[in-house]
Design a protein around this motif. Structure first.
Motif, PDB file in Angstrom:
ATOM      1  N   MET A 112      33.418  46.816  51.255  1.00  0.00           N
ATOM      2  CA  MET A 112      34.490  45.897  50.892  1.00  0.00           C
ATOM      3  C   MET A 112      34.392  44.594  51.682  1.00  0.00           C
ATOM      4  SD  MET A 112      37.248  45.446  49.037  1.00  0.00           S
ATOM      5  CE  MET A 112      37.719  47.114  48.548  1.00  0.00           C
ATOM      6  N   THR A 113      34.534  43.484  50.967  1.00  0.00           N
ATOM      7  CA  THR A 113      34.690  42.173  51.583  1.00  0.00           C
ATOM      8  C   THR A 113      36.053  41.637  51.173  1.00  0.00           C
ATOM      9  OG1 THR A 113      32.326  41.687  51.568  1.00  0.00           O
ATOM     10  CG2 THR A 113      33.814  39.806  51.673  1.00  0.00           C
ATOM     11  N   THR A 114      36.790  41.109  52.135  1.00  0.00           N
ATOM     12  CA  THR A 114      38.098  40.531  51.813  1.00  0.00           C
ATOM     13  C   THR A 114      38.079  39.035  52.082  1.00  0.00           C
ATOM     14  OG1 THR A 114      38.999  40.954  54.027  1.00  0.00           O
ATOM     15  CG2 THR A 114      39.291  42.681  52.353  1.00  0.00           C
ATOM     16  N   VAL A 115      38.782  38.298  51.253  1.00  0.00           N
ATOM     17  CA  VAL A 115      38.907  36.848  51.371  1.00  0.00           C
ATOM     18  C   VAL A 115      40.392  36.517  51.354  1.00  0.00           C
ATOM     19  CG1 VAL A 115      38.354  34.610  50.358  1.00  0.00           C
ATOM     20  CG2 VAL A 115      36.734  36.511  50.156  1.00  0.00           C
ATOM     21  N   THR A 116      40.855  35.831  52.389  1.00  0.00           N
ATOM     22  CA  THR A 116      42.276  35.486  52.484  1.00  0.00           C
ATOM     23  C   THR A 116      42.435  33.975  52.415  1.00  0.00           C
ATOM     24  OG1 THR A 116      42.641  37.412  53.912  1.00  0.00           O
ATOM     25  CG2 THR A 116      44.371  35.713  53.861  1.00  0.00           C
ATOM     26  N   LEU A 117      43.290  33.533  51.494  1.00  0.00           N
ATOM     27  CA  LEU A 117      43.581  32.107  51.360  1.00  0.00           C
ATOM     28  C   LEU A 117      44.879  31.932  50.588  1.00  0.00           C
ATOM     29  CD1 LEU A 117      41.211  30.548  48.656  1.00  0.00           C
ATOM     30  CD2 LEU A 117      41.719  32.973  48.837  1.00  0.00           C
ATOM     31  N   SER A 118      45.372  30.720  50.553  1.00  0.00           N
ATOM     32  CA  SER A 118      46.602  30.422  49.826  1.00  0.00           C
ATOM     33  C   SER A 118      46.398  30.656  48.334  1.00  0.00           C
ATOM     34  CB  SER A 118      46.999  28.959  50.069  1.00  0.00           C
ATOM     35  OG  SER A 118      47.873  28.496  49.081  1.00  0.00           O
ATOM     36  N   GLN A 199      50.204  33.835  50.628  1.00  0.00           N
ATOM     37  CA  GLN A 199      48.817  34.177  50.885  1.00  0.00           C
ATOM     38  C   GLN A 199      48.376  35.256  49.904  1.00  0.00           C
ATOM     39  OE1 GLN A 199      47.875  31.518  52.859  1.00  0.00           O
ATOM     40  NE2 GLN A 199      46.616  32.962  54.024  1.00  0.00           N
ATOM     41  N   VAL A 200      47.132  35.179  49.493  1.00  0.00           N
ATOM     42  CA  VAL A 200      46.582  36.201  48.612  1.00  0.00           C
ATOM     43  C   VAL A 200      45.301  36.722  49.252  1.00  0.00           C
ATOM     44  CG1 VAL A 200      45.279  34.539  47.232  1.00  0.00           C
ATOM     45  CG2 VAL A 200      45.874  36.740  46.250  1.00  0.00           C
ATOM     46  N   ILE A 201      45.053  38.002  49.084  1.00  0.00           N
ATOM     47  CA  ILE A 201      43.840  38.627  49.616  1.00  0.00           C
ATOM     48  C   ILE A 201      42.996  39.105  48.445  1.00  0.00           C
ATOM     49  CG2 ILE A 201      42.882  40.449  51.056  1.00  0.00           C
ATOM     50  CD1 ILE A 201      45.458  40.461  52.644  1.00  0.00           C
TER      51      ILE A 201
END
Length: 350
Positions: A112-118, A199-201
């Motif tokens: 799993m790779t997670t990306v967090t940003l607005s 924020q969305v992941i």
């Protein structure tokens, strides 16, 4: 004169290789003894054999070797330089592919790779590329948006071969670099989800792509294809000289394109409406008709009218910059002083 064994020892080619090049007419010995068939090579041919050996060591095909041997000095240097460029391009491709393989190996251990940003930033990025998603059933890998997560950010890309839209944003990325093709249905659900101030992941792996916010999750299965290498388009845009740039007001240019003379181009039996652009004397953008286009092809760039209007709309309101670099280079559309997002439209020849 040297025997075939002496020539092999002096040149680095094996005896069997010298026989092969003799049969192929690449390096024919100066003399063949009619009694015993022994091959004899002159001193200039020994030098040629050394050249052949060197060219083979760097992977030049036989046809290329023949061309080098038959060329004058200047042309031979040009042929060798062209082969070097092919090797460098191949090495760059190999490095990209090995990077992808490393990422796949890492994914097997850390799936799993997670990306967090607005979510506002993510939605804006998806909005700016959505128009370029392909719809050709014979090219299913283009029927989605590439999500390319690296250490310091995420890039989303869409293309249908005739246009490409790219948008990169900094983000917090946890896990190995990964590339997935998000189905367009997932992209549209995420774009249409109400509320953007959170924020969305993103959760990225080979079997599932998901976006999660406060009390909601949107999931789907990534498209199981390899996506075209969009980095080549970026590299070509940034390394092949400085294009002519013209600032434009997006709304004003859309209005001018809508009222411009109708230019029709027939391709594979289908009529397409084009817009023909050029940088005017005052530095702005001129929209011209078919007659001006055909009379001054080297000064104009013709693109699909509908694609241009969609790219201008995706660029947002206010000021945009158009980059023109002749009639055979893609037209680039971006925001001023902002290279994170831009569109590329393939030109049409008359």
């Amino acid at each position: 004169m040297r025997s075939i064994g002496e020539t092999a020892q002096a040149s680095g080619l094996s005896v069997s290789a010298l026989r092969f090049y003799d049969r192929g007419g690449v390096l024919v010995p100066a003399m063949v003894d009619p009694g015993n068939g022994y091959r004899w090579y002159s001193e200039p041919q020994v030098d040629q054999a050394r050249l052949v050996a060197g060219l083979r060591r760097v992977g030049m095909p036989v046809a290329g070797i023949v061309a080098v041997l038959g060329a004058d000095r200047v042309a031979a240097h040009q042929l060798v330089d062209a082969h070097l460029r092919r090797l460098e391009d191949g090495l760059a491709d190999a490095r990209r592919e090995l990077s992808r393989i490393h990422a796949l190996l890492d994914t097997q251990e850390n799936p799993m790779t997670t990306v967090t940003l607005s979510r506002a930033v993510l939605a804006a990025a998806l909005d700016s590329v959505r128009f370029a998603v392909g719809s050709d059933p014979e090219l299913p890998m283009l029927a989605g948006v590439l999500v390319d997560a690296e250490a310091d950010g995420v890039t989303v890309v869409a293309t249908d071969r005739y246009r490409m839209a790219i948008h990169r944003e900094p983000a917090t990325v946890d896990g190995p670099a990964t590339r997935l093709i998000a189905p367009v249905s997932w992209v549209d659900r995420l774009r249409d989800h109400p509320g953007r101030h959170e924020q969305v992941i993103l959760h990225l792996d080979r079997v599932e792509i998901g976006a999660a916010g406060d009390g909601w999750t949107i999931k789907d299965t990534p498209l199981a294809y390899d996506y075209p290498d969009y980095r080549r388009a970026i590299q070509a845009r940034t390394t092949d000289g400085s294009p002519r740039c013209a600032p434009v007001d997006a709304a004003a240019l859309r209005a001018r394109v809508g009222g411009a003379p109708r230019v029709v181009h027939r391709h594979e039996g289908v009529d397409h409406e084009l817009t023909v652009l050029a940088i005017g004397a005052a530095g702005g953008i001129d929209v011209v008709g078919a007659q001006e286009w055909r009379a001054g092809q080297d000064r104009h760039v013709a693109v699909n009218r509908e694609f241009l209007l969609e790219a201008l709309s995706a660029g947002g309101e206010g000021q945009l910059v158009l980059e023109l670099d002749g009639p055979i280079r893609p037209l680039a559309i971006r925001r001023p002083a902002d290279d994170r997002a831009y569109s590329l439209l393939m030109p049409v020849k008359p």
